[in-house]
Design an enzyme around this catalytic site. Structure first.
Site, mmCIF file in Angstrom:
data_model
loop_
_atom_site.group_PDB
_atom_site.id
_atom_site.type_symbol
_atom_site.label_atom_id
_atom_site.label_comp_id
_atom_site.label_asym_id
_atom_site.label_seq_id
_atom_site.Cartn_x
_atom_site.Cartn_y
_atom_site.Cartn_z
ATOM 1 N N ASP A 1 -8.870 6.626 6.648
ATOM 2 C CA ASP A 1 -8.170 6.784 5.378
ATOM 3 C C ASP A 1 -8.132 5.451 4.662
ATOM 4 O O ASP A 1 -7.485 4.505 5.132
ATOM 5 C CB ASP A 1 -6.742 7.296 5.611
ATOM 6 C CG ASP A 1 -6.728 8.691 6.216
ATOM 7 O OD1 ASP A 1 -7.570 9.509 5.807
ATOM 8 O OD2 ASP A 1 -5.888 8.944 7.102
ATOM 9 N N LEU A 2 -8.814 5.349 3.552
ATOM 10 C CA LEU A 2 -8.985 4.085 2.848
ATOM 11 C C LEU A 2 -7.648 3.419 2.545
ATOM 12 O O LEU A 2 -6.797 4.002 1.865
ATOM 13 C CB LEU A 2 -9.768 4.305 1.550
ATOM 14 C CG LEU A 2 -10.040 3.060 0.700
ATOM 15 C CD1 LEU A 2 -10.883 2.054 1.470
ATOM 16 C CD2 LEU A 2 -10.734 3.447 -0.597
ATOM 17 N N ASP A 3 -7.486 2.203 3.036
ATOM 18 C CA ASP A 3 -6.302 1.374 2.767
ATOM 19 C C ASP A 3 -4.999 2.047 3.174
ATOM 20 O O ASP A 3 -3.952 1.795 2.581
ATOM 21 C CB ASP A 3 -6.247 0.986 1.282
ATOM 22 C CG ASP A 3 -7.411 0.082 0.887
ATOM 23 O OD1 ASP A 3 -7.907 -0.661 1.756
ATOM 24 O OD2 ASP A 3 -7.814 0.119 -0.280
ATOM 25 N N GLU A 4 -5.043 2.915 4.169
ATOM 26 C CA GLU A 4 -3.828 3.587 4.617
ATOM 27 C C GLU A 4 -3.616 3.451 6.119
ATOM 28 O O GLU A 4 -2.855 4.210 6.725
ATOM 29 C CB GLU A 4 -3.857 5.070 4.214
ATOM 30 C CG GLU A 4 -3.813 5.280 2.703
ATOM 31 C CD GLU A 4 -3.659 6.744 2.327
ATOM 32 O OE1 GLU A 4 -3.302 7.552 3.207
ATOM 33 O OE2 GLU A 4 -3.882 7.073 1.147
ATOM 34 N N LEU B 1 0.825 -1.204 0.000
ATOM 35 C CA LEU B 1 0.000 0.000 0.000
ATOM 36 C C LEU B 1 0.864 1.261 0.000
ATOM 37 O O LEU B 1 1.910 1.294 0.631
ATOM 38 C CB LEU B 1 -0.910 -0.012 1.225
ATOM 39 C CG LEU B 1 -1.982 -1.099 1.198
ATOM 40 C CD1 LEU B 1 -2.745 -1.125 2.512
ATOM 41 C CD2 LEU B 1 -2.935 -0.874 0.047
#
Length: 277
Positions: free
Chosen positions: A219-222, A189
């Site tokens: 925070d999407l995919d973070e 990611l």
């Protein structure tokens, strides 16, 4: 004799190990294993200690807080964690978790599986684990999440595991279960965001593919990364080949991440993790 794991985060200063150890000794606790790390930039001290003995956990925590001042302390029994697995249609991660659960390969118990489609119902029930189909069609995200929330609150769970649950969770839901939701993502990611990630990877001619397990945040995919791994690929592989190989990486990465979390080896520090392997 009971075994516990104590995780402490506090401001770094001299004598911390001595002062903490003294309190543990005064409460009749024997140190079995100890790990420490100092973040010099932030002046933060991280300590993970496995202890054995008979002591009142609340008393130990209160004494540590009094000694250390502003700090974060977690004390947990060395017992299996209870989880609920959320899925959509892909079976590879769920299948791996079901088998590991059946043979107690990892430190967890699957209480239930929830799917926004019912594709994996038969698979789940073959392992005598309840499956709940909560469809999302024709309702808002909030309505769908409220139904999920109502169902999961029927269980005394420690973590929610997103085993290819292909829906974005709302900030409110994530906040309510902060640091308790673990996701598996199909790449390092952030990379190849959106639909058909393996097609994107194929079109770019990548030479490695990987997967990332992380805690879910707004925070999407973070969110904080727990575990990552890769495999090498060549130009001879098709997009379909990459997808198949990627699924193998995903299930292994998820299992390794869960092992670390469920053995209380992971500290969350902002958007990073400190891990004592």
């Amino acid at each position: 004799m009971k075994q516990f794991t104590i995780k402490i985060t506090c401001k770094d200063e001299k004598g911390l190990v001595y002062r903490i150890s003294e309190i543990l000794l005064e409460n009749g606790l024997n140190i079995i294993k100890n790990d420490e790390f100092v973040d010099n930039e932030k002046a933060l001290f991280f300590m993970r200690t496995e202890v054995a003995g008979i002591a009142d956990p609340e008393t130990v925590i209160n004494q540590l807080r009094k000694q250390l001042g502003e700090c974060s302390i977690e004390l947990s029994k060395n017992e299996s964690k209870n989880i609920i697995v959320l899925v959509t249609k892909e079976h590879h991660c769920l299948s791996d978790l079901l088998i590991r659960n059946q043979f107690k390969d990892l430190n967890f118990n699957i209480l239930a599986v929830i799917g926004n489609h019912d594709n994996l119902k038969d698979l789940t029930e073959k392992f005598d684990i309840p499956f709940f189909h909560i469809p999302a069609k024709n309702i808002t995200r909030e309505e769908h999440e409220n139904q999920i929330r109502k169902k999961i609150e029927d269980f005394n769970f420690d973590y929610l595991v997103l085993a290819k649950f292909m829906r974005i969770l709302s900030p409110g839901f994530v906040k309510d279960y902060s640091a308790k939701i673990i996701n598996i993502h199909h790449s390092f990611l952030p990379a190849f965001i959106g639909a058909n990630p393996y097609k994107q990877a194929f079109n770019r001619g990548v030479k490695i593919i990987g997967a990332t397990a992380h805690f879910v945040t707004d925070d999407l995919d973070e969110g904080p990364i727990i575990y990552q791994d890769i495999i090498k690929v060549s130009h001879s592989k098709t997009a379909k080949d990459l997808a198949k190989m990627g699924k193998d990486v995903e299930r292994i990465v998820l299992a390794n991440a869960l092992k670390l979390v469920f053995e209380d080896k992971v500290f969350i520090d902002g958007n990073k993790t400190i891990i004592f392997e």
